[in-house]
Scaffold this motif. Structure first.
Motif, PDB file in Angstrom:
ATOM      1  N   TRP A 287      50.719  36.249  23.360  1.00  0.00           N
ATOM      2  CA  TRP A 287      49.990  35.376  24.280  1.00  0.00           C
ATOM      3  C   TRP A 287      50.760  34.068  24.403  1.00  0.00           C
ATOM      4  CZ3 TRP A 287      45.725  36.180  27.286  1.00  0.00           C
ATOM      5  CH2 TRP A 287      44.965  37.335  27.018  1.00  0.00           C
ATOM      6  N   LEU A 288      50.862  33.581  25.642  1.00  0.00           N
ATOM      7  CA  LEU A 288      51.548  32.328  25.912  1.00  0.00           C
ATOM      8  C   LEU A 288      50.611  31.388  26.647  1.00  0.00           C
ATOM      9  CD1 LEU A 288      54.880  33.868  27.308  1.00  0.00           C
ATOM     10  CD2 LEU A 288      54.442  33.119  24.963  1.00  0.00           C
ATOM     11  N   TRP A 289      50.734  30.110  26.362  1.00  0.00           N
ATOM     12  CA  TRP A 289      49.998  29.089  27.096  1.00  0.00           C
ATOM     13  C   TRP A 289      51.000  28.123  27.730  1.00  0.00           C
ATOM     14  CZ3 TRP A 289      44.909  28.908  28.268  1.00  0.00           C
ATOM     15  CH2 TRP A 289      44.060  29.771  27.573  1.00  0.00           C
ATOM     16  N   TYR A 290      50.858  27.920  29.044  1.00  0.00           N
ATOM     17  CA  TYR A 290      51.729  27.031  29.806  1.00  0.00           C
ATOM     18  C   TYR A 290      50.900  25.901  30.416  1.00  0.00           C
ATOM     19  CZ  TYR A 290      55.317  30.770  30.064  1.00  0.00           C
ATOM     20  OH  TYR A 290      56.269  31.728  29.782  1.00  0.00           O
TER      21      TYR A 290
ATOM     22  N   GLY B  41      46.461  18.479  34.424  1.00  0.00           N
ATOM     23  CA  GLY B  41      47.346  19.510  34.958  1.00  0.00           C
ATOM     24  C   GLY B  41      46.624  20.835  34.989  1.00  0.00           C
ATOM     25  N   ILE B  42      47.381  21.875  35.280  1.00  0.00           N
ATOM     26  CA  ILE B  42      46.836  23.229  35.281  1.00  0.00           C
ATOM     27  C   ILE B  42      47.374  23.956  34.061  1.00  0.00           C
ATOM     28  CG2 ILE B  42      46.605  25.395  36.535  1.00  0.00           C
ATOM     29  CD1 ILE B  42      47.196  23.897  39.094  1.00  0.00           C
ATOM     30  N   TYR B  43      46.484  24.553  33.300  1.00  0.00           N
ATOM     31  CA  TYR B  43      46.863  25.293  32.104  1.00  0.00           C
ATOM     32  C   TYR B  43      46.724  26.787  32.404  1.00  0.00           C
ATOM     33  CZ  TYR B  43      46.754  20.870  29.678  1.00  0.00           C
ATOM     34  OH  TYR B  43      47.017  19.570  29.295  1.00  0.00           O
ATOM     35  N   PHE B  44      47.790  27.515  32.139  1.00  0.00           N
ATOM     36  CA  PHE B  44      47.799  28.952  32.366  1.00  0.00           C
ATOM     37  C   PHE B  44      47.929  29.696  31.053  1.00  0.00           C
ATOM     38  CE2 PHE B  44      48.043  29.314  36.906  1.00  0.00           C
ATOM     39  CZ  PHE B  44      48.719  28.200  37.353  1.00  0.00           C
ATOM     40  N   CYS B  45      47.144  30.760  30.918  1.00  0.00           N
ATOM     41  CA  CYS B  45      47.413  31.701  29.848  1.00  0.00           C
ATOM     42  C   CYS B  45      48.252  32.825  30.441  1.00  0.00           C
ATOM     43  CB  CYS B  45      46.120  32.258  29.262  1.00  0.00           C
ATOM     44  SG  CYS B  45      45.124  33.207  30.433  1.00  0.00           S
ATOM     45  N   ALA B  46      49.002  33.490  29.595  1.00  0.00           N
ATOM     46  CA  ALA B  46      49.816  34.617  30.040  1.00  0.00           C
ATOM     47  C   ALA B  46      49.932  35.599  28.887  1.00  0.00           C
ATOM     48  CB  ALA B  46      51.198  34.155  30.497  1.00  0.00           C
ATOM     49  N   GLY B  47      49.793  36.866  29.212  1.00  0.00           N
ATOM     50  CA  GLY B  47      49.907  37.914  28.211  1.00  0.00           C
ATOM     51  C   GLY B  47      51.179  38.705  28.439  1.00  0.00           C
ATOM     52  N   LEU B  48      51.896  38.947  27.359  1.00  0.00           N
ATOM     53  CA  LEU B  48      53.161  39.691  27.429  1.00  0.00           C
ATOM     54  C   LEU B  48      52.934  41.074  26.822  1.00  0.00           C
ATOM     55  CD1 LEU B  48      56.096  39.084  28.307  1.00  0.00           C
ATOM     56  CD2 LEU B  48      56.524  38.276  25.998  1.00  0.00           C
TER      57      LEU B  48
ATOM     58  N   THR C 141      43.407  26.919  34.544  1.00  0.00           N
ATOM     59  CA  THR C 141      42.314  25.978  34.365  1.00  0.00           C
ATOM     60  C   THR C 141      42.816  24.605  34.769  1.00  0.00           C
ATOM     61  OG1 THR C 141      41.279  27.195  32.554  1.00  0.00           O
ATOM     62  CG2 THR C 141      40.808  24.833  32.693  1.00  0.00           C
ATOM     63  N   LEU C 142      42.190  24.012  35.790  1.00  0.00           N
ATOM     64  CA  LEU C 142      42.568  22.684  36.253  1.00  0.00           C
ATOM     65  C   LEU C 142      41.836  21.641  35.412  1.00  0.00           C
ATOM     66  CD1 LEU C 142      43.895  20.701  38.215  1.00  0.00           C
ATOM     67  CD2 LEU C 142      41.960  21.075  39.761  1.00  0.00           C
ATOM     68  N   LEU C 143      42.589  20.831  34.684  1.00  0.00           N
ATOM     69  CA  LEU C 143      41.999  19.813  33.814  1.00  0.00           C
ATOM     70  C   LEU C 143      42.179  18.434  34.419  1.00  0.00           C
ATOM     71  CD1 LEU C 143      40.679  19.034  31.115  1.00  0.00           C
ATOM     72  CD2 LEU C 143      42.988  18.867  30.140  1.00  0.00           C
ATOM     73  N   THR C 144      41.071  17.718  34.552  1.00  0.00           N
ATOM     74  CA  THR C 144      41.090  16.331  35.012  1.00  0.00           C
ATOM     75  C   THR C 144      40.533  15.460  33.897  1.00  0.00           C
ATOM     76  OG1 THR C 144      40.731  17.042  37.289  1.00  0.00           O
ATOM     77  CG2 THR C 144      40.325  14.725  36.784  1.00  0.00           C
ATOM     78  N   VAL C 145      41.245  14.416  33.548  1.00  0.00           N
ATOM     79  CA  VAL C 145      40.824  13.512  32.482  1.00  0.00           C
ATOM     80  C   VAL C 145      40.571  12.135  33.082  1.00  0.00           C
ATOM     81  CG1 VAL C 145      41.434  12.458  30.280  1.00  0.00           C
ATOM     82  CG2 VAL C 145      42.203  14.779  30.800  1.00  0.00           C
ATOM     83  N   ASN C 146      39.352  11.674  32.956  1.00  0.00           N
ATOM     84  CA  ASN C 146      38.999  10.343  33.463  1.00  0.00           C
ATOM     85  C   ASN C 146      39.258   9.292  32.390  1.00  0.00           C
ATOM     86  OD1 ASN C 146      38.047  11.294  35.983  1.00  0.00           O
ATOM     87  ND2 ASN C 146      36.150  11.931  34.985  1.00  0.00           N
TER      88      ASN C 146
END
Lengths: 114, 116
Positions: free
Chosen positions: A32-35, A85-92, A108-113
């Motif tokens: 599993w990868l997280w980008y 930013g946008i966080y992506f998971c990826a399965g290999l 997943t689009l993350l917005t931080v106030n």
């Protein structure tokens, strides 16, 4: 084809809060990868997970490879504005010999106030 | 500095024209990939190549073509047959190995193609 269900689709949080996102699949993955992707840029690899049950940290980021090999989560602690930013998971997954196919979640689009 | 470069960053073309996107890597990676990204979508695989002079279709290869004449280069041509070519295109590369831990993909900065 294989699909990764990534949730939530988006999150709006206050600076300093912790964040959790996850990916699930009906298929088993070897890795599993997280980008993270900043607007208009290519994804950058944050964490790679290689074994079922593995828990790995990279600074304020922690990710786990689910014991069933069908899911993974990513936690971000004490969020800061540059976490946006946008966080992506990826399965290999091995598709034969030394061929590996990477399947992505929708992000997943993350917005931080501040 | 090792890495993956894509050029240009922004590209505008008229409908009906073919256009070629460049991808170069100096990481000595064996495999290279092309993905397409649309707003709110994950990345979809167009073509990939694991060795020079060989490449395979991904999930959405129709309307695209590639070549792999050199290990470090994997250009993508978006042809006039591609019905909806406006998108963000990402190139990636990786080692190839029987061990999954050597197959992590690293991405270039992307090319945004707009067809007018």
């Amino acid at each position: 084809g294989q699909q990764l269900n990534q949730s939530p689709q988006s999150m709006f949080i206050q600076e300093g809060e912790d964040v959790s996102m996850n990916c699930t699949s009906s298929s088993i993955f070897n890795t599993w990868l997280w980008y993270k992707q900043d607007p208009g840029e290519g994804p950058v690899l944050l964490i790679a997970l290689y074994k079922a049950g593995e828990l790995t940290s990279n600074g304020r980021l922690t990710a786990q490879f689910g014991i069933t090999r069908k899911d993974s989560f990513l936690n971000i602690s004490a969020s800061i504005p540059s976490d946006v930013g946008i966080y992506f998971c990826a399965g290999l997954k091995n598709s034969g010999g030394s061929n590996y196919k990477l399947t992505f979640g929708k992000g997943t689009l993350l917005t931080v106030n501040p | 500095d090792g890495g993956i470069t894509q050029s240009p960053k922004y590209l505008f073309r008229k409908e009906g024209q073919n256009v070629t996107l460049s991808c170069e890597q100096n990481l000595n990676h064996d495999a290279m990939y092309w993905y397409r990204q649309d707003p709110g979508q994950g990345l979809r695989l167009i073509y990939y190549s694991q060795i020079v002079n060989d490449f395979q279709k991904g999930d959405i290869a129709e309307g695209y073509s590639v070549s792999r004449e050199k290990k470090e280069s994997f250009p993508l041509t978006v042809t006039s047959a591609q019905k909806n070519p406006t998108a963000f295109y990402l190139c990636a590369s990786s080692w190839t190995s029987g061990r999954s831990s050597y197959n992590e993909q690293f991405f270039g900065p992307g090319t945004r193609l707009t067809v007018l």
